[in-house]
Design a protein around this motif. Sequence first.
Motif, mmCIF file in Angstrom:
data_model
loop_
_atom_site.group_PDB
_atom_site.id
_atom_site.type_symbol
_atom_site.label_atom_id
_atom_site.label_comp_id
_atom_site.label_asym_id
_atom_site.label_seq_id
_atom_site.Cartn_x
_atom_site.Cartn_y
_atom_site.Cartn_z
ATOM 1 N N LYS A 127 0.833 -1.201 0.000
ATOM 2 C CA LYS A 127 0.000 0.000 0.000
ATOM 3 C C LYS A 127 0.867 1.250 0.000
ATOM 4 N N LYS A 128 0.225 2.389 -0.220
ATOM 5 C CA LYS A 128 0.949 3.664 -0.280
ATOM 6 C C LYS A 128 1.060 4.337 1.070
ATOM 7 N N GLU A 129 0.443 3.717 2.092
ATOM 8 C CA GLU A 129 0.520 4.314 3.413
ATOM 9 C C GLU A 129 0.992 3.275 4.420
ATOM 10 N N LYS A 130 1.441 3.782 5.556
ATOM 11 C CA LYS A 130 1.914 2.925 6.638
ATOM 12 C C LYS A 130 0.737 2.164 7.238
ATOM 13 N N ILE A 131 0.991 0.902 7.649
ATOM 14 C CA ILE A 131 -0.083 0.101 8.239
ATOM 15 C C ILE A 131 0.385 -0.506 9.558
ATOM 16 N N SER A 132 -0.593 -0.792 10.420
ATOM 17 C CA SER A 132 -0.355 -1.557 11.647
ATOM 18 C C SER A 132 -1.035 -2.902 11.475
ATOM 19 N N MET A 133 -0.438 -3.952 12.057
ATOM 20 C CA MET A 133 -0.985 -5.291 11.866
ATOM 21 C C MET A 133 -0.807 -6.122 13.117
ATOM 22 N N LEU A 134 -1.818 -6.950 13.388
ATOM 23 C CA LEU A 134 -1.711 -7.996 14.401
ATOM 24 C C LEU A 134 -1.548 -9.310 13.660
ATOM 25 N N LEU A 135 -0.363 -9.917 13.790
ATOM 26 C CA LEU A 135 -0.047 -11.178 13.133
ATOM 27 C C LEU A 135 -0.099 -12.294 14.162
ATOM 28 N N LYS A 136 -0.780 -13.377 13.822
ATOM 29 C CA LYS A 136 -0.961 -14.477 14.777
ATOM 30 C C LYS A 136 -0.493 -15.794 14.176
ATOM 31 N N ASP A 137 -0.013 -16.653 15.062
ATOM 32 C CA ASP A 137 0.282 -18.049 14.710
ATOM 33 C C ASP A 137 0.151 -18.866 15.985
ATOM 34 N N GLN A 138 0.412 -20.162 15.898
ATOM 35 C CA GLN A 138 0.255 -20.991 17.081
ATOM 36 C C GLN A 138 1.196 -22.194 17.036
ATOM 37 N N TYR A 139 1.390 -22.763 18.222
ATOM 38 C CA TYR A 139 2.116 -24.025 18.348
ATOM 39 C C TYR A 139 1.235 -24.969 19.171
ATOM 40 N N PRO A 140 1.448 -26.277 19.070
ATOM 41 C CA PRO A 140 0.550 -27.217 19.763
ATOM 42 C C PRO A 140 0.826 -27.273 21.253
ATOM 43 N N LEU A 141 -0.193 -27.687 22.005
ATOM 44 C CA LEU A 141 -0.100 -27.897 23.445
ATOM 45 C C LEU A 141 -0.308 -29.377 23.746
ATOM 46 N N SER A 142 0.284 -29.817 24.821
ATOM 47 C CA SER A 142 0.185 -31.223 25.197
ATOM 48 C C SER A 142 -0.609 -31.381 26.486
ATOM 49 N N THR A 143 -1.505 -32.360 26.483
ATOM 50 C CA THR A 143 -2.235 -32.724 27.711
ATOM 51 C C THR A 143 -1.827 -34.117 28.185
ATOM 52 N N ASN A 144 -0.780 -34.663 27.563
ATOM 53 C CA ASN A 144 -0.283 -36.002 27.900
ATOM 54 C C ASN A 144 1.166 -35.871 28.373
ATOM 55 N N LYS A 145 1.483 -36.485 29.508
ATOM 56 C CA LYS A 145 2.837 -36.343 30.048
ATOM 57 C C LYS A 145 3.895 -36.991 29.167
ATOM 58 N N ASP A 146 3.496 -37.918 28.283
ATOM 59 C CA ASP A 146 4.459 -38.559 27.383
ATOM 60 C C ASP A 146 4.748 -37.715 26.152
ATOM 61 N N ILE A 147 3.954 -36.655 25.949
ATOM 62 C CA ILE A 147 4.170 -35.777 24.784
ATOM 63 C C ILE A 147 4.695 -34.442 25.294
ATOM 64 N N GLU A 148 5.902 -34.076 24.858
ATOM 65 C CA GLU A 148 6.542 -32.845 25.312
ATOM 66 C C GLU A 148 6.687 -31.877 24.145
ATOM 67 N N VAL A 149 6.280 -30.623 24.384
ATOM 68 C CA VAL A 149 6.383 -29.579 23.369
ATOM 69 C C VAL A 149 7.322 -28.506 23.889
ATOM 70 N N GLU A 150 8.265 -28.113 23.045
ATOM 71 C CA GLU A 150 9.223 -27.070 23.419
ATOM 72 C C GLU A 150 9.264 -26.011 22.321
ATOM 73 N N VAL A 151 9.076 -24.757 22.735
ATOM 74 C CA VAL A 151 9.140 -23.647 21.788
ATOM 75 C C VAL A 151 10.599 -23.237 21.639
ATOM 76 N N LEU A 152 11.092 -23.225 20.393
ATOM 77 C CA LEU A 152 12.502 -22.944 20.139
ATOM 78 C C LEU A 152 12.758 -21.504 19.698
ATOM 79 N N GLU A 153 11.884 -20.947 18.862
ATOM 80 C CA GLU A 153 12.095 -19.585 18.371
ATOM 81 C C GLU A 153 10.740 -18.947 18.053
ATOM 82 N N THR A 154 10.581 -17.654 18.415
ATOM 83 C CA THR A 154 9.314 -16.944 18.174
ATOM 84 C C THR A 154 9.502 -15.558 17.573
ATOM 85 N N SER A 155 10.717 -15.124 17.329
ATOM 86 C CA SER A 155 11.005 -13.791 16.780
ATOM 87 C C SER A 155 10.371 -12.679 17.619
ATOM 88 N N GLY A 156 10.416 -12.861 18.941
ATOM 89 C CA GLY A 156 9.960 -11.813 19.844
ATOM 90 C C GLY A 156 8.455 -11.678 19.982
#
Length: 605
Positions: free
Chosen positions: A535-564
């Motif tokens: 566009k020809k003008e400045k914009i503001s944006m809310l960008l969203k994404d997600q990672y999975p969650l675990s409800t089982n102790k045998d499944i482990e999720v670790e977040v490695l990088e999120t770019s702040g």
Amino acid sequence: MKLICLLCSMIILLPSFAYVNNDKTIIPAVLQSAIVYRSGAELHHTAKATLEKGNNDVVIEGVSNDVDLNSLQFGSDGGVTVMSVEFATNHLKSAVKPAFVKKLEDSVETVTRALSRLQVILKTDKDMLDLLNANKEIRGTQTGLSVAELMKMMEYYKTKTLELQNEITDYNERAAKLAELIAKLNNQLNEEKNKNTKTTGSLILQLFSPMSGSFNFTISYITKNASWNPYYDLFVESVNKPVRLVYRAKVAQSTGIDWQQVKLSLSTSTPNQQNTAPIFNGWFLGYINPISSRLQIRGASSFANSLSGKVAGLSLQEVVVAGYGSQMKQNKETEADDTPVYVVNGNIISKADFERIAPQSIASMNVLKDAAATAIYGSRAANGAIVVALKDNMSDYVSVTDNELNMVYNIDLPYDMESSGKEQSVQLKESSVASTYKFYAAPKLDKEAYLLANVADWEQLNLIPGEANIIFEGTYVGKTMIDPNSTKDTLTLTLGRDKRVVIKRDKLVDISSVKFLGSNKKQVFSYEITVKNNKKEKISMLLKDQYPLSTNKDIEVEVLETSGADINKDLGILNWNIELAPGESKKYKLSYSVKYPKDKIVNVN
């Protein structure tokens, strides 16, 4: 023959048997106003009748074809008492056809007549062609014809045959088009007849009058054959200007009576609801039969102030009629001496022009006297000045009454509405809504950017859930839903997609990997999100994404990088609040790992 005459006499006399007692006084009801609910309507009629002293049987005709007798309210100006009420539908009374149905019937009749005339011409041409073909053989007393005579006969036969065949072809095509038009008109006519309900109702009353005379009555009741639904138009000129929100309603009624010059109000409540507050009873545990429990589950179901009409504590009608209508007419001799100046929207007009102004079109009225009037309008305002501002648009004619349990939109302009069941659009309000604009994107779910308008103090708009048309920069871009049933301080409106904001979400294959650690398997997932502002003008944006969650102790999720990103750990949602200059592009990375037993299968994709 005697039997036929008897049947005809019975048919002629049937209307007179609509009411058994011919001594009943039959009077018409005049509809004055209607309060339309989300489902149903409350209609208010007036009627006038001459009653005898004592008991009177009265039939009030012209009420709705469906009346809730529990809601019926009857009032009079002379102490008349209602002893009994009965509702009846008069099916024998000839129904008044709606104007559109009558127009369709006239059209069918006209086109059918034209088709009949065309078929007569077509038959005549076919008969002439048959006659011509039957007399092709040349006969006469002479043994033969000259070459000239023979050529003349052949030319006549050729010309006439060609002329008739061309006419027949043309008439056949025209007849086919007329037949097709008749079929379309009949289909539309049948649809309209199915929609239109013209059977009216009657109230059969037994009244007791303490004295004879003429009395005025008011009748009000609730009928279910009316409704309204809200919808909105959202106009956005640019992201630097507020949203223009036009609040509209689709109103429909099939009460059997046409509403003509009716005072219309729209209420957000629904009558005839169960109004008993719930009460707790004892809750006792016990065993459940699984079969009967499943059967029960299958059978269960879910799911003001006026803006106009008041000047200095008096109603507008009181000011105009009492101050400048009847009183002045009674004092015509002194009008020339004490007539004030009339100023409407800044222009001085005559008294005659002023009296032609409809009272409901006046937004405000101010009376200036003596020095206050002459200071502005000079010596011609020595007898005072009446300063009037007229209403500009439909919003000025609608007032909102915020009651304890509902809201009512009162419309000052009288409305006409046929009993057709068709929805009629009514504009209620128009507001300029201060908004902050922001783009929103969730590229995992949708690769396009959506423009959002965040509205603060939205409670003052008196919105109810409904569909909204979005007109962005003069172009219709689609629909959205407005759902004000929210506990949030800010109402978010989706205004549509903007393809000039480009978003890509790519899986980084060189970083994503699978490793085996003993009895476990570890998978790494890495994604890169690219956002570019074209566009020809400045914009503001809310960008969203997600990672999975675990409800089982045998499944482990670790977040490695999120770019702040800001992380909602309860939901696994990442939020980036970013700003992009014109033509600017930015990249964001998301990387996480999932470890789980290698002999198991996990829905990681």
